[in-house]
Design a protein around this motif. Sequence first.
Motif, PDB file in Angstrom:
ATOM      1  N   VAL A  33      -4.757  -7.895  -0.228  1.00  0.00           N
ATOM      2  CA  VAL A  33      -3.407  -7.831  -1.188  1.00  0.00           C
ATOM      3  C   VAL A  33      -3.027  -6.342  -1.423  1.00  0.00           C
ATOM      4  CG1 VAL A  33      -1.977  -8.230  -3.232  1.00  0.00           C
ATOM      5  CG2 VAL A  33      -3.583  -9.993  -2.153  1.00  0.00           C
ATOM      6  N   PHE A  40       0.799  -5.399  -5.376  1.00  0.00           N
ATOM      7  CA  PHE A  40       0.199  -6.640  -6.316  1.00  0.00           C
ATOM      8  C   PHE A  40       1.097  -7.445  -6.952  1.00  0.00           C
ATOM      9  CE2 PHE A  40      -2.868  -3.166  -6.771  1.00  0.00           C
ATOM     10  CZ  PHE A  40      -3.892  -3.427  -5.962  1.00  0.00           C
ATOM     11  N   GLU A  96      12.095   1.549   3.360  1.00  0.00           N
ATOM     12  CA  GLU A  96      13.243   0.714   2.836  1.00  0.00           C
ATOM     13  C   GLU A  96      13.428  -0.261   3.733  1.00  0.00           C
ATOM     14  OE1 GLU A  96      15.236   0.683   0.136  1.00  0.00           O
ATOM     15  OE2 GLU A  96      13.819   2.303  -0.113  1.00  0.00           O
ATOM     16  N   MET A 127       6.531  -3.310  -2.597  1.00  0.00           N
ATOM     17  CA  MET A 127       7.167  -2.338  -3.441  1.00  0.00           C
ATOM     18  C   MET A 127       8.415  -2.808  -4.119  1.00  0.00           C
ATOM     19  SD  MET A 127       6.318   1.225  -1.200  1.00  0.00           S
ATOM     20  CE  MET A 127       7.353   2.167  -2.733  1.00  0.00           C
ATOM     21  N   CYS A 136       6.384  -2.913 -10.595  1.00  0.00           N
ATOM     22  CA  CYS A 136       5.643  -1.730 -10.517  1.00  0.00           C
ATOM     23  C   CYS A 136       6.532  -0.529  -9.979  1.00  0.00           C
ATOM     24  CB  CYS A 136       4.286  -1.526 -10.732  1.00  0.00           C
ATOM     25  SG  CYS A 136       3.726  -1.292  -8.803  1.00  0.00           S
ATOM     26  N   GLN A 137       7.498  -0.984  -8.873  1.00  0.00           N
ATOM     27  CA  GLN A 137       7.976  -0.204  -7.956  1.00  0.00           C
ATOM     28  C   GLN A 137       7.505   1.057  -7.529  1.00  0.00           C
ATOM     29  OE1 GLN A 137      11.680  -0.284  -7.470  1.00  0.00           O
ATOM     30  NE2 GLN A 137      11.327  -2.262  -7.823  1.00  0.00           N
ATOM     31  N   GLY A 138       5.986   0.534  -7.352  1.00  0.00           N
ATOM     32  CA  GLY A 138       5.166   1.411  -6.725  1.00  0.00           C
ATOM     33  C   GLY A 138       4.068   2.235  -7.573  1.00  0.00           C
ATOM     34  N   PHE A 139       4.089   2.144  -8.782  1.00  0.00           N
ATOM     35  CA  PHE A 139       3.012   2.693  -9.617  1.00  0.00           C
ATOM     36  C   PHE A 139       1.701   2.374  -9.038  1.00  0.00           C
ATOM     37  CE2 PHE A 139       0.064   2.489 -13.256  1.00  0.00           C
ATOM     38  CZ  PHE A 139       0.303   3.388 -13.729  1.00  0.00           C
ATOM     39  N   TYR A 140       1.419   1.468  -8.667  1.00  0.00           N
ATOM     40  CA  TYR A 140      -0.168   1.047  -8.364  1.00  0.00           C
ATOM     41  C   TYR A 140       0.122   1.075  -6.820  1.00  0.00           C
ATOM     42  CZ  TYR A 140      -0.990  -1.328 -12.745  1.00  0.00           C
ATOM     43  OH  TYR A 140      -0.966  -1.469 -14.060  1.00  0.00           O
ATOM     44  N   GLY A 174       2.391   2.218  -4.261  1.00  0.00           N
ATOM     45  CA  GLY A 174       3.346   3.083  -3.653  1.00  0.00           C
ATOM     46  C   GLY A 174       2.717   4.052  -2.436  1.00  0.00           C
ATOM     47  N   ALA A 175       1.545   4.512  -2.854  1.00  0.00           N
ATOM     48  CA  ALA A 175       0.934   5.517  -2.007  1.00  0.00           C
ATOM     49  C   ALA A 175       0.204   4.870  -0.992  1.00  0.00           C
ATOM     50  CB  ALA A 175      -0.048   6.419  -2.863  1.00  0.00           C
ATOM     51  N   GLU A 176      -0.471   3.549  -1.106  1.00  0.00           N
ATOM     52  CA  GLU A 176      -1.214   2.768  -0.388  1.00  0.00           C
ATOM     53  C   GLU A 176      -0.129   2.219   0.921  1.00  0.00           C
ATOM     54  OE1 GLU A 176      -4.548   2.483  -0.313  1.00  0.00           O
ATOM     55  OE2 GLU A 176      -4.592   0.988   1.176  1.00  0.00           O
ATOM     56  N   SER A 224       2.728   3.263   1.636  1.00  0.00           N
ATOM     57  CA  SER A 224       3.072   4.488   2.540  1.00  0.00           C
ATOM     58  C   SER A 224       2.070   4.702   3.612  1.00  0.00           C
ATOM     59  CB  SER A 224       3.300   5.901   1.729  1.00  0.00           C
ATOM     60  OG  SER A 224       4.293   5.560   0.542  1.00  0.00           O
ATOM     61  N   ASP A 225       0.798   4.807   3.406  1.00  0.00           N
ATOM     62  CA  ASP A 225      -0.106   5.383   4.289  1.00  0.00           C
ATOM     63  C   ASP A 225      -0.353   4.039   5.168  1.00  0.00           C
ATOM     64  OD1 ASP A 225      -1.239   7.565   3.464  1.00  0.00           O
ATOM     65  OD2 ASP A 225      -3.229   6.846   3.111  1.00  0.00           O
TER      66      ASP A 225
END
Lengths: 418, 489
Positions: free
Chosen positions: B428, B431, B454, B463, B467-471, B473-475, B477-478
Amino acid sequence: MTDPSLPVRTPDVLIIGGGPAGLTAARTLAPKVPGQVLVLDREKTAGGIPRHSDHTGYGLRDLRRVMSGPAYARHLVTAAERAGATIRTEATVTDWVDDHTVEVTTPQGRLRVHAPAIILATGARERPRPARLIPGDRPRGVYTTGHLQNLVHLHHAKVGRKAVVVGGELVSWSAVLTLREAGCRTVLMTTRYASPESYAAFNLPGRTVLGVPVATRTRVTRIIGHGRLQAVEFENVDTGQRRTVECDTLVLTGDWIPDHELARWADLDIDPGTRGPVVDTALRTSRAGVFAIGNLVHAVDTADVAALDGAHVADQVLAWLADPKPPAGGVRIAADEPFRWVAPNLLRPGDPAPARRRLLLWTDELVRVPHVAVRQGGTVLAQRRLPWPASPGRVFRVPSSLLRDVDPSDGDVHVGLV
Amino acid sequence: MSHPEATGSANNAGPSNNAGSGNSAGSTSQPFDVAVVGGGIVGAAIARELAGYELSIALVEARDDVGDGTSKANTAILHTGFDAKPGTLESRLVRRGYHLLGEYAKRTGIPVERTGALLVAWTPEEFDALPSLAEKARANGYEHCEIVDAAEVYRQVAALGEGALGGLTVPDESIICTWTTNLALATDAVGRGVRLLRNHRVEAVTVAEDATTLHTSAGDVPARWVVNAAGLGADVLDRLFGHDRFTVTPRRGELLVYDKLARPMIDKIVLPVPSKVGKGVLISPTIYGNVMLGPTAEDLTDRTATGTSEGGFEFLLDKGRRLMPRLLAEEVTASYAGLRAAIDHGDFLIQADPTQRYLLVGGIRSTGLTSGMAIGEYVRDLIAEAGLTLVPKAELPDPPRMPNLGEAFPRPYQRADLIAADPAYGSVVCFCERVTAGEIRDACRSVIPPASLEGLRRRTRAMNGRCQGFYCGAEVSDLFTNSRNEATR
């Protein structure tokens, strides 16, 4: 959708969330319970928020020394493992099956975990843009601090070159440091309060060394840009005057909300102020054998204070395992203005003092010399002038000895100002 | 629940041969038989329908993804058409489309929840209007509406604010995933041989004796027939063909999406009594397990103004406070603004111009989601009448099986069998929405892969959560970048 055919694990203690609070609880409990202490963390690496908070200041109150966030996170993981706790990462709790059983998804498969004692330590997050109801376009370049620090410290990604940081709390300065490391200049910090919220000790170097101007009494009114962020519109809340600041990065900091979904789905009593589960001074929730600790119940205090909740809850968990008797009675502790919330928020007869013998409160206004009063049934039971300010954006701590004369069989207790 | 077989699994759609995001059509000297302009739900449905015949077809989309215009931000309701204007083409096509899309959803796994709707009257005037609405529903061929009293209204939706006087039930109104609908139709079209041309914005048109050339931002696209399903840009394209028959007014609709924790408050669509200004503000469960409040209706001139506004938020919060006060205690997960292609014409405007081998599909409002496939059939008949010879293909591939984004149906993270076969479905990554690495990988390998984060959000829900990417977002994107690189290798 739950699945009865799944394999079942049965630790003595299940801890959901492997941040400072959960890991400290694991480290403290593992040597003392006969069975397994199992920590489930949904991230690839346990450690929680400090993993990507790459600056110093961690460990002061719990470890009595100071280290960087990532080092602190690694330290807590190692200590919990050495103490004998089992930590499973990439393990997402997806459902409650019954009062003491959850379902979990991992890359190794689905499973059920049943435990007589469950500790919720799921932490808190910053409200993102939609929850703050900030209107405008939807360009790239708008982050929370958590998102930003994940990008920069864990994924070594680039952000923009020119940033505005919304908020004047500790975490806001943490965002400025992260931006600087990523080669992005912070041109403005804004706060809706009349003075920046964080510790003076942090503010002064922030304003002089980092050279960031702070606009007070200011709120974001519009986000502008198609594709990439181009500018942000702000309003002075006193004059109504608006201005536009060009930037390609906007970091929305603070404005915390507990990550309380598991608590909500469990139908635990929720405190309307903290928005986390109601807990007594032993950190028990309204469901017998389910405890809640850390920033889930006080969003947010510093990592070390969250960690010390983990140490505090351990004795309570052991007592429950030895004699699983549901607690009864008690009075609610409520916050009066200007305080938004108080934690813990339930006082039961015969219970221990809260962690660190402190009540934690959140204020909506700066009170330089707070004269705190505890009232029950309209009578002032205790009052004390505290030598530290109550400042928006950080926890205000009140000695729990002020509760000494509370009658735990009487009505609600109110903590406010004289 | 409508179709429990709508299970989430790997997208079985094959290799991405025809659906590159930027490949020019310039290499094709031979004109297409038909170019459909606009990769929204209507354009994709028309292309798919025509691709059932021996024709070469291009689906020409200005943006980098299908369904990135009006189709992505509507209220995502599968309409019975109970409140359409009786006798209109819209009424007919919505009714037909309701059944076509309902069936198609079962075959492809587009999530649909048969929630039903409750239209609530808050004033004596609105209450008095209920019998005529029930009558109108019957005139539209819909027989299941029933007028209920206030007690029944509150029995059905206990969280409603005070003051409801009564209501009208519409038991067959349903919620659907608009993103998956668009993607399924476009994927199916590509599977049937349609050439999808993304990033091809039509800038000029040359009509010649045997072929029309669409001059696009990515080169010329020649075609014998042109179908204009350009949504917000349909009037502009229509004028390039020398017509001057309508004007699109972008009507902005802002929406607030509330946290999944609000979902237990409401299990059916709550509609207002429609007025002259429009359908009004509704509260609806979403197919992703959230609750939606909106839309506003504001006529604009700027066709790119998809931003939200202070006024819009205030208006919605004020409505929400009265309709369902408890809802406002929950967090807002997302806010959107969509532009509806409102026109100065009371009905769908679908007309053929046989001399230019050109066909306009204009004025398709939010009912285009429901009626899209019926519009496809209608356009097929119209274009055949206008002179295009249609020879059915002897064999058509099965429609694609789409990944399930619906909260009411099993998703990969819940499926022990899938995870055992492929651990990526147990990883997952997002989350809040419980999106796995396997689903992100699949989206990148699909027939119409996302061109941006998008696009990935619309294919996986990654996303889109609280949390809109707080947790994550970076993962995310990668993972997106890596999966995309692997998929194109």
